[in-house]
Scaffold this motif. Structure first.
Motif, PDB file in Angstrom:
ATOM      1  N   VAL A  75       8.897   8.712   1.975  1.00  0.00           N
ATOM      2  CA  VAL A  75       9.489   7.440   1.562  1.00  0.00           C
ATOM      3  C   VAL A  75       9.640   7.362   0.043  1.00  0.00           C
ATOM      4  O   VAL A  75       9.830   6.277  -0.501  1.00  0.00           O
ATOM      5  CB  VAL A  75       8.650   6.239   2.063  1.00  0.00           C
ATOM      6  CG1 VAL A  75       8.589   6.214   3.556  1.00  0.00           C
ATOM      7  CG2 VAL A  75       7.274   6.227   1.447  1.00  0.00           C
ATOM      8  N   ALA A  76       9.589   8.504  -0.627  1.00  0.00           N
ATOM      9  CA  ALA A  76       9.574   8.514  -2.094  1.00  0.00           C
ATOM     10  C   ALA A  76      10.826   7.889  -2.698  1.00  0.00           C
ATOM     11  O   ALA A  76      10.746   7.200  -3.719  1.00  0.00           O
ATOM     12  CB  ALA A  76       9.401   9.941  -2.604  1.00  0.00           C
ATOM     13  N   ASN A  77      11.990   8.104  -2.096  1.00  0.00           N
ATOM     14  CA  ASN A  77      13.226   7.570  -2.679  1.00  0.00           C
ATOM     15  C   ASN A  77      13.642   6.242  -2.048  1.00  0.00           C
ATOM     16  O   ASN A  77      14.713   5.731  -2.353  1.00  0.00           O
ATOM     17  CB  ASN A  77      14.363   8.594  -2.532  1.00  0.00           C
ATOM     18  CG  ASN A  77      14.581   8.993  -1.093  1.00  0.00           C
ATOM     19  OD1 ASN A  77      13.866   8.538  -0.209  1.00  0.00           O
ATOM     20  ND2 ASN A  77      15.554   9.845  -0.855  1.00  0.00           N
ATOM     21  N   ARG A  78      12.835   5.662  -1.191  1.00  0.00           N
ATOM     22  CA  ARG A  78      13.153   4.369  -0.566  1.00  0.00           C
ATOM     23  C   ARG A  78      12.564   3.252  -1.431  1.00  0.00           C
ATOM     24  O   ARG A  78      11.375   3.268  -1.729  1.00  0.00           O
ATOM     25  CB  ARG A  78      12.572   4.325   0.844  1.00  0.00           C
ATOM     26  CG  ARG A  78      12.953   3.085   1.619  1.00  0.00           C
ATOM     27  CD  ARG A  78      12.378   3.128   3.020  1.00  0.00           C
ATOM     28  NE  ARG A  78      13.073   4.096   3.861  1.00  0.00           N
ATOM     29  CZ  ARG A  78      14.208   3.841   4.507  1.00  0.00           C
ATOM     30  NH1 ARG A  78      14.764   2.654   4.414  1.00  0.00           N
ATOM     31  NH2 ARG A  78      14.753   4.758   5.261  1.00  0.00           N
ATOM     32  N   PRO A  79      13.365   2.267  -1.819  1.00  0.00           N
ATOM     33  CA  PRO A  79      12.862   1.238  -2.735  1.00  0.00           C
ATOM     34  C   PRO A  79      12.051   0.132  -2.063  1.00  0.00           C
ATOM     35  O   PRO A  79      11.627  -0.810  -2.722  1.00  0.00           O
ATOM     36  CB  PRO A  79      14.147   0.659  -3.339  1.00  0.00           C
ATOM     37  CG  PRO A  79      15.158   0.854  -2.272  1.00  0.00           C
ATOM     38  CD  PRO A  79      14.795   2.132  -1.580  1.00  0.00           C
ATOM     39  N   LEU A  90       0.830  -1.206   0.000  1.00  0.00           N
ATOM     40  CA  LEU A  90       0.000   0.000   0.000  1.00  0.00           C
ATOM     41  C   LEU A  90       0.867   1.260   0.000  1.00  0.00           C
ATOM     42  O   LEU A  90       0.537   2.252  -0.655  1.00  0.00           O
ATOM     43  CB  LEU A  90      -0.929   0.001   1.216  1.00  0.00           C
ATOM     44  CG  LEU A  90      -1.931  -1.144   1.304  1.00  0.00           C
ATOM     45  CD1 LEU A  90      -2.787  -1.001   2.551  1.00  0.00           C
ATOM     46  CD2 LEU A  90      -2.803  -1.196   0.074  1.00  0.00           C
ATOM     47  N   VAL A  91       1.984   1.223   0.730  1.00  0.00           N
ATOM     48  CA  VAL A  91       2.891   2.378   0.747  1.00  0.00           C
ATOM     49  C   VAL A  91       3.539   2.541  -0.622  1.00  0.00           C
ATOM     50  O   VAL A  91       3.683   3.666  -1.123  1.00  0.00           O
ATOM     51  CB  VAL A  91       3.950   2.216   1.853  1.00  0.00           C
ATOM     52  CG1 VAL A  91       4.945   3.357   1.823  1.00  0.00           C
ATOM     53  CG2 VAL A  91       3.292   2.135   3.217  1.00  0.00           C
ATOM     54  N   THR A  92       3.898   1.430  -1.259  1.00  0.00           N
ATOM     55  CA  THR A  92       4.448   1.509  -2.610  1.00  0.00           C
ATOM     56  C   THR A  92       3.419   2.081  -3.572  1.00  0.00           C
ATOM     57  O   THR A  92       3.749   2.904  -4.426  1.00  0.00           O
ATOM     58  CB  THR A  92       4.888   0.104  -3.081  1.00  0.00           C
ATOM     59  OG1 THR A  92       5.814  -0.426  -2.144  1.00  0.00           O
ATOM     60  CG2 THR A  92       5.517   0.161  -4.454  1.00  0.00           C
ATOM     61  N   ARG A  93       2.178   1.697  -3.416  1.00  0.00           N
ATOM     62  CA  ARG A  93       1.104   2.211  -4.269  1.00  0.00           C
ATOM     63  C   ARG A  93       0.899   3.708  -4.042  1.00  0.00           C
ATOM     64  O   ARG A  93       0.565   4.441  -4.967  1.00  0.00           O
ATOM     65  CB  ARG A  93      -0.174   1.435  -3.949  1.00  0.00           C
ATOM     66  CG  ARG A  93      -1.411   1.855  -4.652  1.00  0.00           C
ATOM     67  CD  ARG A  93      -1.433   1.454  -6.094  1.00  0.00           C
ATOM     68  NE  ARG A  93      -1.572   0.025  -6.237  1.00  0.00           N
ATOM     69  CZ  ARG A  93      -2.083  -0.556  -7.307  1.00  0.00           C
ATOM     70  NH1 ARG A  93      -2.528   0.168  -8.297  1.00  0.00           N
ATOM     71  NH2 ARG A  93      -2.140  -1.848  -7.395  1.00  0.00           N
ATOM     72  N   SER A  94       1.135   4.168  -2.812  1.00  0.00           N
ATOM     73  CA  SER A  94       0.879   5.573  -2.490  1.00  0.00           C
ATOM     74  C   SER A  94       1.928   6.518  -3.070  1.00  0.00           C
ATOM     75  O   SER A  94       1.736   7.730  -3.060  1.00  0.00           O
ATOM     76  CB  SER A  94       0.823   5.768  -0.977  1.00  0.00           C
ATOM     77  OG  SER A  94       2.104   5.653  -0.414  1.00  0.00           O
ATOM     78  N   LYS A  95       3.043   5.986  -3.563  1.00  0.00           N
ATOM     79  CA  LYS A  95       4.061   6.853  -4.159  1.00  0.00           C
ATOM     80  C   LYS A  95       3.543   7.531  -5.422  1.00  0.00           C
ATOM     81  O   LYS A  95       3.989   8.611  -5.780  1.00  0.00           O
ATOM     82  CB  LYS A  95       5.315   6.045  -4.486  1.00  0.00           C
ATOM     83  CG  LYS A  95       6.106   5.625  -3.268  1.00  0.00           C
ATOM     84  CD  LYS A  95       7.336   4.867  -3.697  1.00  0.00           C
ATOM     85  CE  LYS A  95       8.163   4.436  -2.533  1.00  0.00           C
ATOM     86  NZ  LYS A  95       9.370   3.709  -2.966  1.00  0.00           N
ATOM     87  N   GLU A  96       2.627   6.880  -6.111  1.00  0.00           N
ATOM     88  CA  GLU A  96       2.008   7.455  -7.309  1.00  0.00           C
ATOM     89  C   GLU A  96       0.631   7.979  -6.914  1.00  0.00           C
ATOM     90  O   GLU A  96      -0.292   7.204  -6.661  1.00  0.00           O
ATOM     91  CB  GLU A  96       1.884   6.388  -8.399  1.00  0.00           C
ATOM     92  CG  GLU A  96       1.327   6.901  -9.698  1.00  0.00           C
ATOM     93  CD  GLU A  96       1.127   5.789 -10.705  1.00  0.00           C
ATOM     94  OE1 GLU A  96       0.517   6.067 -11.750  1.00  0.00           O
ATOM     95  OE2 GLU A  96       1.559   4.660 -10.446  1.00  0.00           O
ATOM     96  N   ASP A  97       0.499   9.281  -6.840  1.00  0.00           N
ATOM     97  CA  ASP A  97      -0.739   9.892  -6.336  1.00  0.00           C
ATOM     98  C   ASP A  97      -1.731  10.106  -7.479  1.00  0.00           C
ATOM     99  O   ASP A  97      -1.807  11.174  -8.078  1.00  0.00           O
ATOM    100  CB  ASP A  97      -0.417  11.222  -5.650  1.00  0.00           C
ATOM    101  CG  ASP A  97      -1.607  11.758  -4.866  1.00  0.00           C
ATOM    102  OD1 ASP A  97      -2.637  11.068  -4.808  1.00  0.00           O
ATOM    103  OD2 ASP A  97      -1.503  12.861  -4.316  1.00  0.00           O
TER     104      ASP A  97
END
Length: 193
Positions: free
Chosen positions: A87-91, A51-58
């Motif tokens: 967390v935008a630059n965290r993979p 879900l956090v990975t999905r939230s990077k693309e708003d």
């Protein structure tokens, strides 16, 4: 048969498990850290990290997908507004699990699950003690007694107030073993110096 099906059901039916994960994920997003059992924390980590990975693309689509899992507007807003930019630059690896010991009632293995970027103690380049001292305003007064308060005090008319009776001196009692005599000894216990 359940060959190679490695999935922790957490002792719950599917609906109960989905509601549990949704509520725990919302609490984690809103509070940035929660305390739970290790088994639930591991299941929550698998639930929340996509879900956090999905939230990077708003986008509207990603917001709707995340809302279908979390079912709380406040949690979705917090995730997209505050957590995603940090967390935008965290993979990956957005959360960490810190074991805290065993619960007193049933000896369950307890832990704290938290977002990595929101714990100032473990972030690099930040001194937690210096940061808190600089940020905290000095609002406490000095512990020293000031003489200004004594000088500003007014004298009360002594005729109106009755003089207090003098206290009797405290006597110490002799012990049975020594046979010592009782002596009148004056002490300063309880008096202001």
């Amino acid at each position: 048969m359940r060959h190679n099906k490695n999935f922790n059901h957490l002792g719950r039916q599917a609906g109960h498990r989905k509601a549990l994960m949704s509520n725990m994920a919302s609490s984690l997003i809103l509070h940035k850290r929660i305390e739970t059992t290790v088994a639930k924390a591991k299941a929550l980590k698998q639930f929340v990290e996509p879900l956090v990975t999905r939230s990077k693309e708003d986008t509207t689509h990603s917001r709707r997908v995340v809302f279908s899992y979390l079912k709380q507007k406040e949690a979705v807003t917090e995730l997209f507004r505050n957590i995603a930019p940090k967390v935008a630059n965290r993979p990956g690896g957005y959360t960490r699990i810190l074991k805290t010991g065993f619960r007193l009632g049933d000896a369950a293995d307890m832990c704290i699950i938290e977002f990595v970027d929101f714990n100032e103690t473990y972030t690099f380049g930040v001194q937690p003690a210096a940061a808190t001292e600089a940020a905290k305003p000095k609002t406490r007064r000095s512990r020293k007694k000031s003489t200004d308060a004594v000088e500003d005090a007014t004298v009360v008319d002594e005729k109106k107030s009755a003089p207090k009776a003098a206290k009797k001196p405290v006597a110490t009692k002799a012990t049975k073993n020594t046979g010592a005599k009782v002596a009148n000894v004056k002490t300063n216990v309880g008096k202001k110096m």
